[in-house]
Design a protein around this motif. Sequence first.
Motif, PDB file in Angstrom:
ATOM      1  N   ALA A  72       0.809  -1.225   0.000  1.00 51.87           N
ATOM      2  CA  ALA A  72       0.000   0.000   0.000  1.00 51.87           C
ATOM      3  C   ALA A  72       0.839   1.270   0.000  1.00 51.87           C
ATOM      4  N   ALA A  73       2.149   1.161   0.255  1.00 51.49           N
ATOM      5  CA  ALA A  73       3.006   2.350   0.318  1.00 51.49           C
ATOM      6  C   ALA A  73       3.367   2.894  -1.059  1.00 51.49           C
ATOM      7  N   TRP A  74       3.237   2.069  -2.102  1.00 46.00           N
ATOM      8  CA  TRP A  74       3.663   2.481  -3.438  1.00 46.00           C
ATOM      9  C   TRP A  74       2.636   3.401  -4.074  1.00 46.00           C
ATOM     10  N   MET A  75       3.111   4.375  -4.824  1.00 45.33           N
ATOM     11  CA  MET A  75       2.209   5.335  -5.434  1.00 45.33           C
ATOM     12  C   MET A  75       1.395   4.688  -6.548  1.00 45.33           C
ATOM     13  N   ASP A  76       0.196   5.203  -6.745  1.00 48.97           N
ATOM     14  CA  ASP A  76      -0.639   4.797  -7.863  1.00 48.97           C
ATOM     15  C   ASP A  76       0.012   5.312  -9.147  1.00 48.97           C
ATOM     16  N   THR A  77       0.109   4.471 -10.149  1.00 48.97           N
ATOM     17  CA  THR A  77       0.787   4.903 -11.374  1.00 48.97           C
ATOM     18  C   THR A  77       0.042   6.020 -12.099  1.00 48.97           C
ATOM     19  N   LYS A  78      -1.223   6.277 -11.766  1.00 54.10           N
ATOM     20  CA  LYS A  78      -1.937   7.397 -12.362  1.00 54.10           C
ATOM     21  C   LYS A  78      -1.299   8.735 -11.982  1.00 54.10           C
ATOM     22  N   SER A  79      -0.512   8.744 -10.900  1.00 58.50           N
ATOM     23  CA  SER A  79       0.210   9.949 -10.496  1.00 58.50           C
ATOM     24  C   SER A  79       1.616  10.012 -11.068  1.00 58.50           C
ATOM     25  N   VAL A  80       2.020   8.989 -11.812  1.00 58.88           N
ATOM     26  CA  VAL A  80       3.366   8.933 -12.381  1.00 58.88           C
ATOM     27  C   VAL A  80       3.378   9.601 -13.753  1.00 58.88           C
ATOM     28  N   PRO A  81       4.300  10.529 -14.000  1.00 61.22           N
ATOM     29  CA  PRO A  81       4.405  11.117 -15.334  1.00 61.22           C
ATOM     30  C   PRO A  81       4.518  10.050 -16.421  1.00 61.22           C
ATOM     31  N   MET A  82       3.905  10.314 -17.555  1.00 59.65           N
ATOM     32  CA  MET A  82       3.883   9.457 -18.748  1.00 59.65           C
ATOM     33  C   MET A  82       2.940   8.262 -18.631  1.00 59.65           C
ATOM     34  N   ASP A  83       2.251   8.103 -17.487  1.00 60.96           N
ATOM     35  CA  ASP A  83       1.303   6.996 -17.386  1.00 60.96           C
ATOM     36  C   ASP A  83       0.146   7.179 -18.358  1.00 60.96           C
ATOM     37  N   GLU A  84      -0.212   8.423 -18.652  1.00 66.19           N
ATOM     38  CA  GLU A  84      -1.288   8.693 -19.605  1.00 66.19           C
ATOM     39  C   GLU A  84      -0.980   8.070 -20.964  1.00 66.19           C
ATOM     40  N   THR A  85       0.294   8.024 -21.315  1.00 62.03           N
ATOM     41  CA  THR A  85       0.719   7.439 -22.590  1.00 62.03           C
ATOM     42  C   THR A  85       0.989   5.944 -22.469  1.00 62.03           C
ATOM     43  N   TYR A  86       1.651   5.533 -21.384  1.00 60.26           N
ATOM     44  CA  TYR A  86       2.149   4.161 -21.292  1.00 60.26           C
ATOM     45  C   TYR A  86       1.259   3.205 -20.485  1.00 60.26           C
ATOM     46  N   HIS A  87       0.439   3.735 -19.563  1.00 60.63           N
ATOM     47  CA  HIS A  87      -0.375   2.886 -18.694  1.00 60.63           C
ATOM     48  C   HIS A  87       0.514   1.862 -17.978  1.00 60.63           C
ATOM     49  N   TYR A  88       1.410   2.392 -17.175  1.00 57.83           N
ATOM     50  CA  TYR A  88       2.403   1.565 -16.486  1.00 57.83           C
ATOM     51  C   TYR A  88       1.763   0.447 -15.663  1.00 57.83           C
ATOM     52  N   ALA A  89       2.488  -0.644 -15.518  1.00 58.14           N
ATOM     53  CA  ALA A  89       2.093  -1.721 -14.609  1.00 58.14           C
ATOM     54  C   ALA A  89       2.190  -1.220 -13.172  1.00 58.14           C
ATOM     55  N   PRO A  90       1.436  -1.814 -12.233  1.00 61.31           N
ATOM     56  CA  PRO A  90       1.488  -1.365 -10.838  1.00 61.31           C
ATOM     57  C   PRO A  90       2.904  -1.446 -10.265  1.00 61.31           C
ATOM     58  N   TYR A 247       1.022  17.413  -7.741  1.00 59.86           N
ATOM     59  CA  TYR A 247       0.225  16.201  -7.715  1.00 59.86           C
ATOM     60  C   TYR A 247       1.107  14.962  -7.706  1.00 59.86           C
ATOM     61  N   VAL A 248       2.248  15.038  -8.358  1.00 65.06           N
ATOM     62  CA  VAL A 248       3.198  13.929  -8.296  1.00 65.06           C
ATOM     63  C   VAL A 248       3.705  13.780  -6.865  1.00 65.06           C
ATOM     64  N   GLY A 249       4.073  14.911  -6.227  1.00 64.21           N
ATOM     65  CA  GLY A 249       4.552  14.866  -4.846  1.00 64.21           C
ATOM     66  C   GLY A 249       3.517  14.295  -3.899  1.00 64.21           C
ATOM     67  N   THR A 250       2.273  14.754  -4.032  1.00 61.42           N
ATOM     68  CA  THR A 250       1.196  14.221  -3.185  1.00 61.42           C
ATOM     69  C   THR A 250       0.963  12.747  -3.464  1.00 61.42           C
ATOM     70  N   GLY A 251       1.055  12.374  -4.735  1.00 64.45           N
ATOM     71  CA  GLY A 251       0.870  10.967  -5.105  1.00 64.45           C
ATOM     72  C   GLY A 251       1.921  10.060  -4.505  1.00 64.45           C
ATOM     73  N   MET A 252       3.108  10.608  -4.239  1.00 64.21           N
ATOM     74  CA  MET A 252       4.157   9.833  -3.581  1.00 64.21           C
ATOM     75  C   MET A 252       3.938   9.773  -2.074  1.00 64.21           C
ATOM     76  N   THR A 253       3.641  10.919  -1.470  1.00 68.92           N
ATOM     77  CA  THR A 253       3.612  11.034  -0.014  1.00 68.92           C
ATOM     78  C   THR A 253       2.396  10.366   0.612  1.00 68.92           C
ATOM     79  N   ALA A 254       1.208  10.569   0.029  1.00 69.72           N
ATOM     80  CA  ALA A 254      -0.025  10.109   0.673  1.00 69.72           C
ATOM     81  C   ALA A 254      -0.037   8.611   0.973  1.00 69.72           C
ATOM     82  N   PRO A 255       0.270   7.726   0.012  1.00 69.94           N
ATOM     83  CA  PRO A 255       0.236   6.303   0.344  1.00 69.94           C
ATOM     84  C   PRO A 255       1.317   5.890   1.343  1.00 69.94           C
ATOM     85  N   LEU A 256       2.476   6.548   1.282  1.00 73.44           N
ATOM     86  CA  LEU A 256       3.526   6.227   2.257  1.00 73.44           C
ATOM     87  C   LEU A 256       3.079   6.586   3.666  1.00 73.44           C
ATOM     88  N   CYS A 257       2.415   7.738   3.806  1.00 75.88           N
ATOM     89  CA  CYS A 257       1.953   8.151   5.135  1.00 75.88           C
ATOM     90  C   CYS A 257       0.814   7.268   5.637  1.00 75.88           C
TER      91      CYS A 257
END
Length: 267
Positions: A72-90, A247-257
């Motif tokens: 649960a600590a890992w960020m959702d890939t929807k907050s990762v840059p370029m996911d809109e293009t690549y649809h990264y794996a979790p 939003y990238v920063g929040t996407g990293m911090t929120a699940p870790l917290c």
Amino acid sequence: MRSTGPAATAVAALVCLGALSACGPDTSGQDAGRTAAPTPTSAAPSAAATGAATPGATKPAAGGADKGIPAAAWMDTKSVPMDETYHYAPLAANAKPVTGAVAFKGMELCRAVPAKDDEGLFTGVAAKASVGFGGDRWTAQQTVLSHGDPTHSSGTKQLTNLADAHLVDALKGCARTTPGATVKVVSADGAPYFAAMLTVPQPDGSTATLHEYVVTDGGFVSELSVWATTKGGAQPKDAWKAPEDRYVGTGMTAPLCEALPGCDGHQ
């Protein structure tokens, strides 16, 4: 709250300083392609990532990350840059534990090797997860280092602040360790994250274009690196698209917290 001050002295790194200012030439063309905030998903990834501290390393307190970095600590890939293009794996499904001192990707590309005496700052419970395509297409990697629950020991927060300061200093000083590198810090003063764009010549003659994000809170430091490598002055194959840095920063911090104890929001 993250510490962003230089690590010139231990005292300076033990307090929460302001965010860093830009250093290096303006490569603002890479800022195009920012998109609106991603829509988060509520379901946590199902795959777990585990890790173990090396002998002699600071052991996280019970109830922390002592059994590994939770899925649960890992960020959702929807907050990762370029996911809109690549649809990264979790990321959680691709996470692997790290033993010994963590090699943060930004420091690795800049060839900024920690001094032997500083390796303890980068040792704890850690894991990293990489997704993407490699080469001239964008790869994303999140690296998480936990020193444990800072509510049990002030030394834990001191280790975290020092590790964060060393990492940010290495990124800002990339041109010192890799001649020809450029650095543009894009996070504003006072931002709860560090963000920068770098171009870094590599030993094989290629150049890495790197977008780097760093957050810290409680007893953890997390880095998100998104990079592509090209030769002969070429640009990455796919145009840069990213949520706003905040939003990238929040996407990293929120699940870790949510997953790890000791964040400011949990005290």
